[in-house]
Design a protein around this motif. Structure first.
Motif, PDB file in Angstrom:
ATOM      1  N   ALA A 138      -4.923   3.478   1.493  1.00 22.42           N
ATOM      2  CA  ALA A 138      -3.723   3.607   0.636  1.00 22.42           C
ATOM      3  C   ALA A 138      -2.928   2.512   0.621  1.00 22.42           C
TER       4      ALA A 138
ATOM      5  N   SER B 116      -2.955   8.165  -3.317  1.00 20.92           N
ATOM      6  CA  SER B 116      -4.030   7.499  -2.530  1.00 20.92           C
ATOM      7  C   SER B 116      -4.202   7.957  -1.148  1.00 20.92           C
ATOM      8  N   LEU B 117      -3.378   8.286  -0.461  1.00 19.76           N
ATOM      9  CA  LEU B 117      -3.112   8.948   0.879  1.00 19.76           C
ATOM     10  C   LEU B 117      -4.026  10.187   0.763  1.00 19.76           C
TER      11      LEU B 117
ATOM     12  N   THR C 252      -3.912   1.391  -9.127  1.00 19.30           N
ATOM     13  CA  THR C 252      -3.823   0.782 -10.529  1.00 19.30           C
ATOM     14  C   THR C 252      -3.431  -0.795 -10.464  1.00 19.30           C
TER      15      THR C 252
ATOM     16  N   VAL D   4       3.901   2.584   4.487  1.00 20.35           N
ATOM     17  CA  VAL D   4       3.165   1.400   3.821  1.00 20.35           C
ATOM     18  C   VAL D   4       3.943   0.682   2.507  1.00 20.35           C
TER      19      VAL D   4
ATOM     20  N   VAL E 181      -3.109   8.067 -11.633  1.00 24.21           N
ATOM     21  CA  VAL E 181      -1.945   6.940 -11.462  1.00 24.21           C
ATOM     22  C   VAL E 181      -1.608   6.301 -12.728  1.00 24.21           C
TER      23      VAL E 181
ATOM     24  N   LYS F  56       7.307   5.884  -9.152  1.00 22.49           N
ATOM     25  CA  LYS F  56       5.855   5.471  -9.393  1.00 22.49           C
ATOM     26  C   LYS F  56       5.156   5.100  -8.173  1.00 22.49           C
ATOM     27  N   GLY F  57       5.828   4.084  -7.552  1.00 19.72           N
ATOM     28  CA  GLY F  57       5.171   3.635  -6.201  1.00 19.72           C
ATOM     29  C   GLY F  57       4.959   4.901  -5.223  1.00 19.72           C
TER      30      GLY F  57
ATOM     31  N   GLY G 268       2.070   6.791  -6.364  1.00 17.81           N
ATOM     32  CA  GLY G 268       0.888   6.362  -6.230  1.00 17.81           C
ATOM     33  C   GLY G 268       0.296   6.214  -4.543  1.00 17.81           C
ATOM     34  N   VAL G 269       1.219   5.856  -3.521  1.00 24.86           N
ATOM     35  CA  VAL G 269       0.814   5.803  -2.154  1.00 24.86           C
ATOM     36  C   VAL G 269       0.296   7.387  -1.864  1.00 24.86           C
TER      37      VAL G 269
ATOM     38  N   PRO H  85       2.026  -2.743  -5.332  1.00 28.08           N
ATOM     39  CA  PRO H  85       2.021  -1.187  -5.273  1.00 28.08           C
ATOM     40  C   PRO H  85       1.798  -0.818  -6.732  1.00 28.08           C
ATOM     41  N   ASP H  86       1.590   0.423  -6.880  1.00 29.83           N
ATOM     42  CA  ASP H  86       1.594   1.060  -8.403  1.00 29.83           C
ATOM     43  C   ASP H  86       2.847   1.119  -8.894  1.00 29.83           C
TER      44      ASP H  86
END
Lengths: 262, 253
Positions: B99, A123-124, B104, A74, A33, A115-116, A119-120, B4-5
């Motif tokens: 999540a 993480s998921l 980051t 989310v 990430v 990017k968001g 990233g999610v 968020p990222d």
């Protein structure tokens, strides 16, 4: 008592991704990430590559997309912000569908969304393929301070107990005809928080006494962190002394229930 | 709302990560002074409580609702360093197992919502408690004031980080005014709920409220014999700090 039996986002499986050591998965997630975040916004093919990597891992882990996609909600609040960006940013105006927006804003909005979302999704995938107990052991191996790992293990262990308590209070309020509609009902809800704090704090004191009674000396052996199933604890229970302490403080489901009822 | 990222660039994310790690390290040492050997179970349970607090929705108007951030509330209830520890734990677990909030951006989230809200909330609480009348009834009011200030200050902190490492070139004044406007409203809600919650606790178990301890009188344990009637003669010094003797003190004795 959710310890060792997965958590809200866990997707049970036995794939290579599930079996991979948790500390490596956490390291991989953080570095992946970080690289994604450092990628320039206009490098569109690179983001497609990132997404392909994640989809590949999801396929390898046998986690279906129908499981992952609904859990992307989310990030909804910040999607709204990203959609506003083209209108708020400064920069060269361009026409899109007859509306004048900032070109830099468009690129920035794409970057944020890409990017968001990546990233999610990453993480998921970690959450879906890693048991809470394995994650805690992984953090310990990454030299996260033992005290912090202990605190996290207690939080994870009692998370469902405490949130269930809150849910029971909710049911009790509603069954007496209470409906929270506007700020006039805040005093009742705030008293709920007060009551929940008393119950949680006193539970913490009982848990501590129960631990002392079982020989707690300030440290928790790795085997106890692994939870009742002990799946992730291979190689950690071999040492004689540690194994002995482990059997003393190991959170057996029935024992945990007695701590709760103490 | 968790950052968020991708909102802040990589160097800023790493820098806030270092700040957060340092803060958690300091908090680990200081929390032991607030909780002694009860640190692990108590901080863990309080972290679960903070998580639950963030789940309870308060209706605002027209179907919308919000929830407490809980920084100032936790600081007043369990002391600032334990609160920093608990909120940081909540953000770590939320990022890794739920999540929620970018991995980051974890340092940013811990720094803004774990460190800034707790410390600002607690400092304002201490200042307000020093100014207000020295009574138990002042504690909820001071806690509410702490919550009121803590939320907009954390929002300003975000604007500051955004100015340094923002990934988009939105006018800073616009970001600042939008963030401040929204978070002043959120801060008012946070203040009212914190005031009410601490008020309900001070009414029934003031001994559990860390910020109320200076106002609790030490009571003497009076032991009545069968012949003593109501004006007991034998008194013992007991270290009970509140209406009930604390079990933890018995345990450590």
């Amino acid at each position: 008592m959710g310890a060792g039996h997965g958590h809200a986002l866990h997707f049970h499986g036995h794939s290579a991704v599930h079996r991979a050591p948790a500390h490596l998965k956490v390291l991989a997630l953080v570095s992946f990430v970080l690289v994604v975040v450092a990628t320039p916004n206009h490098a569109y093919p690179v983001f497609a590559g990132y997404a392909a990597v994640l989809l590949g891992i999801a396929a390898l882990a046998h986690v279906p997309l129908t499981y992952l996609l609904p859990r992307l909600v989310v990030e909804v609040p910040f999607v709204v912000f990203a959609l506003l960006l083209p209108f708020l940013s400064q920069g060269d105006p361009v026409q899109v569908l007859g509306v004048t927006v900032s070109q830099q804003g468009l690129v920035a909005a794409f970057g944020l969304l890409a990017k968001g979302t990546i990233g999610v999704l990453a993480s998921l995938l970690l959450a879906a393929t890693t048991e809470a107990s394995a994650l805690l052991l992984g953090l310990q191996r990454l030299r996260v301070p033992a005290q912090l790992v202990q605190i996290m293990s207690f939080m994870v262990r009692y998370l469902e107990v405490v949130t269930d308590e809150l849910r029971r209070m909710h049911v009790a309020r509603e069954s007496r005809g209470f409906r929270a509609r506007d700020p006039r009902q805040w005093p009742v809800l705030a008293r709920t928080l007060g009551a929940l704090f008393i119950r949680t704090y006193e539970r913490g004191e009982r848990v501590h006494l129960a631990m002392l009674a079982r020989g707690y000396d300030g440290t928790i052996p790795a085997a106890a962190l692994a939870g009742p199933t002990g799946e992730a604890s291979h190689g950690h229970v071999g040492h004689g002394h540690q194994a002995h302490v482990a059997s003393e403080t190991r959170p057996h489901p029935g024992r945990a229930a007695r701590e709760v009822g103490a | 709302m968790h950052v968020p990222d991708g909102f802040l660039d990589a160097p800023t994310s790493v820098a806030t990560g270092v700040v957060a790690a340092t803060a958690v390290g300091i908090a680990l040492g200081r929390a032991r002074r607030e909780l002694d050997d009860r640190t692990a179970p108590m901080a863990g349970l309080v972290a679960a409580f903070v998580f639950a607090v963030q789940m309870l929705n308060f209706p605002v108007a027209a179907g919308t609702s919000g929830h407490l951030l809980g920084g100032a509330l936790a600081a007043v209830l369990v002391g600032p360093w334990t609160a920093v520890l608990c909120l940081s734990t909540v953000f770590i677990v939320q990022a890794l197992l739920f999540a929620d909030g970018g991995i980051t951006a974890l340092g940013t989230n811990i720094t803004l919502m774990g460190l800034v809200t707790v410390l600002v909330g607690y400092l304002v609480f201490l200042a307000a408690r020093a100014v207000l009348p020295k009574r138990l009834a002042s504690v909820p009011l001071a806690a509410g004031l702490g919550a009121l200030v803590s939320v907009p200050v954390a929002a300003l902190g975000f604007v500051g980080l955004y100015a340094v490492g923002g990934t988009t070139d939105v006018d800073l004044g616009l970001v600042a005014s939008a963030m401040l406007g929204v978070h002043t409203l959120i801060g008012i809600g946070e203040a009212v709920i914190t005031f009410l919650a601490v008020g309900s606790l001070v009414a029934v178990r003031p001994d559990l409220v860390h910020g109320a301890r200076p106002f609790l009188q030490r009571r003497e344990l009076t032991i009545l014999g069968p012949d003593d009637g109501l004006d007991g003669s034998g008194t013992l010094d007991e270290q009970g700090t509140g209406a009930e003797p604390s079990t933890s003190q018995e345990a450590s004795a």
